[in-house]
Every structure is written in structure tokens, then in C-alpha cells.
Design an enzyme around this catalytic site. Structure first.
Site, mmCIF file in Angstrom:
data_model
loop_
_atom_site.group_PDB
_atom_site.id
_atom_site.type_symbol
_atom_site.label_atom_id
_atom_site.label_comp_id
_atom_site.label_asym_id
_atom_site.label_seq_id
_atom_site.Cartn_x
_atom_site.Cartn_y
_atom_site.Cartn_z
ATOM 1 N N GLU A 182 75.357 26.566 54.628
ATOM 2 C CA GLU A 182 74.778 27.563 55.267
ATOM 3 C C GLU A 182 74.599 27.436 56.614
ATOM 4 O OE1 GLU A 182 71.923 30.646 56.455
ATOM 5 O OE2 GLU A 182 71.431 28.419 56.513
ATOM 6 N N GLU A 183 73.876 26.531 56.866
ATOM 7 C CA GLU A 183 73.624 26.209 58.739
ATOM 8 C C GLU A 183 74.664 25.948 59.506
ATOM 9 O OE1 GLU A 183 70.696 26.445 59.569
ATOM 10 O OE2 GLU A 183 69.235 25.729 57.956
ATOM 11 N N HIS A 194 63.522 24.863 62.289
ATOM 12 C CA HIS A 194 64.576 23.666 62.717
ATOM 13 C C HIS A 194 63.773 22.871 63.629
ATOM 14 C CE1 HIS A 194 68.292 26.673 62.074
ATOM 15 N NE2 HIS A 194 67.528 26.256 61.173
ATOM 16 N N HIS A 249 69.999 28.034 49.946
ATOM 17 C CA HIS A 249 71.019 26.885 50.654
ATOM 18 C C HIS A 249 70.466 25.864 50.203
ATOM 19 C CE1 HIS A 249 69.389 26.510 54.597
ATOM 20 N NE2 HIS A 249 69.114 27.788 54.644
ATOM 21 N N ASP A 284 65.399 32.765 51.537
ATOM 22 C CA ASP A 284 65.601 31.836 52.419
ATOM 23 C C ASP A 284 64.219 31.901 53.388
ATOM 24 O OD1 ASP A 284 66.645 30.366 54.787
ATOM 25 O OD2 ASP A 284 68.504 31.431 54.468
ATOM 26 N N ASP A 325 63.381 24.611 55.582
ATOM 27 C CA ASP A 325 64.621 25.547 55.568
ATOM 28 C C ASP A 325 65.665 24.741 54.888
ATOM 29 O OD1 ASP A 325 66.390 27.232 56.406
ATOM 30 O OD2 ASP A 325 66.324 26.973 58.211
#
Length: 338
Positions: free
Chosen positions: A205-206, A312, A64, A228, A173
Site C-alpha cells: 500500500e505504501e 510515518h 494493509h 486505515d 500504520d
């Protein structure tokens, strides 16, 4: 390794929150175009095809392109910006953090933080994101002129090299997954492949994986490799739930994933002296793998994860060796397809 690092830094420096990935997608498409034609689909995902067109086996390589951030909701009477999550931002790291606001101009700001002296003993309480405010040093009139609801905000972070082959940046990420796939395409560019391959650098994706859902439906592959990130060992996390920085890619074992593909990946890794660990999950994977596996009549899917610390946050950490090993594992696996 320097070339791979610079690729990741270019990808991480391009903003691309869910639903607004255009800048990051253009950077990724430009990098892919060095090896094959690439374009953007209706959902803002990057798509590229190569290999033996019309082959019986058609592999999808997915990572992603979007990253977590914030979205402006309004501006209060004092010129403070109010926002909410755009993806799974860790609110614990927000107070006092510098941010970049992508309005009519690119602006700098700070997430407001109450001094502990004035917190009435509640300094450990973290407000929800929608209750926080961002100070860009603007009056109400100036803020209204430069910023609109729907504009995106990213935590400010500059990619940096750490010791050895480790780096830190926001958005690793999953820009490292994107980089691993681009590197895989580079490794395969002169190979006489027996399968068709489509790259999907998917959007959103998130916030639910919409880019992977629609992209996989349109592509209609027989097999998929999804790249990922997963958790790397760090203080306070049980080691059995983590991979190891520098320990190679993490091969997923979970109900939505194809076990025979996992076994084949492990055999390939052993044969090519590529280090790896297993990432065992009892339910869904929380990645695009879950959606891609259910596309149309079903897609044999396998997840490969790159170990990452401090997920994150604006200071995610990875080891470049793991990205290179992930790219090599995919390339060697695909070369063996008959």
C-alpha cells in the site's frame, strides 16, 4: 484490552516493508488462522474467507500489512550504507536515529548526523534520504559480506505502553487496521452471517496499493470496508482536519466512498453506543479505498480510519479503545446485512 495490545505488539514487531512483507504476513496469517483458514496470495497479501459462501452480498475487509522503511542502494568505499525510501518515510526524523538492517544477518546501525558545530549554519537543512548515510560500524569488506543492495532497513523502535489505553510503536500504520480486522473476525466467528466475507491484509500500500488492486480483482466483492489510519489531534494541526484519540473510529466521507454505507455505519454506531467522528475529504482518500472502489464493475466501498499521532515516524501513537471500537463497528454492521 491487554489481549488486543499484545496482538498489536506482535504485529508491529514483525518487519514488513513494501514488497518484502513475508515476516509480517506470516504473523498476521497465524493470528487469523485461530478463527478461519488463511493463506498468502501471489502478491504476498494474506487472504481468508468465512461467512455464507456464495451469498448475494460479498464483503471485503481490507487493511494493509506493509510498513514504511528504507531500501539499501549501495555501500560506499568507507563501509557506510546508502539507502532510499521504501514508502513515505519522514526524513526529518532520520538523522541520528537508530535503525535495524535486515541483511544476511540482522544488524544495528545509526543514520549519520552532522554535528551542529560543523554545519556552517545549515543545521536546519535536512538532506534527502538518498544523500544520507547509515553507519553500522562495518568496514567496506564487512559490509559487502553482510549487506546487499535491496536489503531493507527499519527505524528501530520497541512497542511500549503509555498511560491509560494508549500505546506507541513504529508500524501502527497500518498494523492497527490489521488488528482491528482480526478482532472483528473473532467477534463474528460464532454468528450466523447472511453475507460472504473475505479478509485481505494487502501488500505494498505504501508504494501504490498493488496488493489491494490485484487482491480485490481476484476476490470480486460487492462491498468493501477498508481500515486505515488518519490524523489524530496534536499541536500544530488544525482540529477540523483531525480525529481525537479515544474518540472512536473516523468514518470517511469522500467522492470515491459510498455515502449510503457511511450513513449506515453512523446509524449502527449510534445504536450500539460506539463513539465516532467524520473524516471529510474533498478528493481521493490516499488509501486502498480509491483502488478497490474501481475494481471490475465497481465496489461499494467505505473507509474507516483509526486516529493516529506522529504518522510515518517510529513513535506513532494510538488509543486501544479506538481499535476495539473499530472492530465492534464493523462486526455490528456486518451482522445487520440481509
Amino acid at each position: 484490552m491487554d489481549e488486543l495490545k499484545e496482538l498489536i505488539f506482535r504485529l508491529c514487531e514483525a518487519p514488513g516493508t513494501p514488497g518484502d512483507e513475508i515476516t509480517a504476513a506470516k504473523v498476521a496469517a497465524k493470528e487469523l488462522s485461530k478463527y478461519t483458514r488463511a493463506h498468502m496470495d501471489r502478491m504476498g497479501s494474506v487472504v481468508a474467507r468465512f461467512g455464507k459462501q456464495g451469498a448475494k452480498k460479498h464483503f471485503l475487509l481490507d487493511a494493509h500489512i506493509d510498513q514504511i522503511g528504507l531500501i539499501v542502494t549501495n555501500i560506499d568505499e568507507y563501509g557506510f550504507i546508502r539507502a532510499d525510501r521504501c514508502g513515505g518515510v519522514d526524513r526529518r526524523v532520520l538523522p541520528g536515529s537508530p535503525v535495524t538492517i535486515y541483511g544476511r544477518e540482522v544488524l544495528s546501525g545509526i543514520v549519520c548526523s552532522t554535528p551542529p558545530h560543523l554545519s556552517d549554519g545549515k543545521e536546519d537543512k535536512i538532506l534527502t534520504v538518498d544523500k544520507m548515510a547509515i553507519d553500522a560500524g562495518l568496514s567496506k569488506e564487512e559490509a559487502d559480506r553482510l549487506i546487499r543492495p535491496g536489503d531493507r532497513i527499519l527505524l528501530h523502535s520497541e512497542p511500549k505502553s503509555l498511560l491509560g489505553t494508549r500505546i506507541t510503536a513504529a508500524g501502527l500504520d497500518d498494523r492497527v487496521g490489521v488488528a482491528a480486522i482480526i478482532r472483528c473476525v473473532q467477534l463474528l466467528q460464532d454468528e450466523d452471517l447472511k453475507c460472504e466475507i473475505t479478509v485481505l491484509l494487502s501488500s505494498r500500500e505504501e508504494v501504490g496499493g498493488q496488493g489491494a488492486v490485484t487482491g480485490a480483482f481476484a476476490i470480486n466483492p460487492t462491498h468493501a470496508l477498508i481500515v486505515d489510519v488518519s490524523f489524530a489531534q496534536q499541536p500544530g494541526i488544525p482540529p477540523e482536519k483531525c480525529g481525537k484519540l479515544g474518540g472512536g473510529p473516523m468514518i470517511g466521507i469522500a467522492p470515491p466512498l459510498n455515502r449510503s454505507m457511511a450513513e449506515h455505519l453512523m446509524e449502527t454506531a449510534k445504536k450500539c453506543n460506539i463513539p465516532y467522528t467524520l473524516d471529510v475529504m474533498g478528493g481521493s482518500t490516499g488509501t486502498n479505498s480509491d483502488e478497490i472502489a474501481m475494481t471490475r464493475k465497481g465496489v461499494q466501498s467505505q473507509l474507516i480510519s483509526i486516529p493516529l499521532r506522529y504518522m510515518h515516524t517510529p513513535v506513532e501513537v494510538i488509543d486501544l479503545e479506538d481499535v476495539e471500537h473499530t472492530a465492534r463497528l464493523m462486526a455490528e454492521y456486518i451482522k445487520e446485512v440481509e
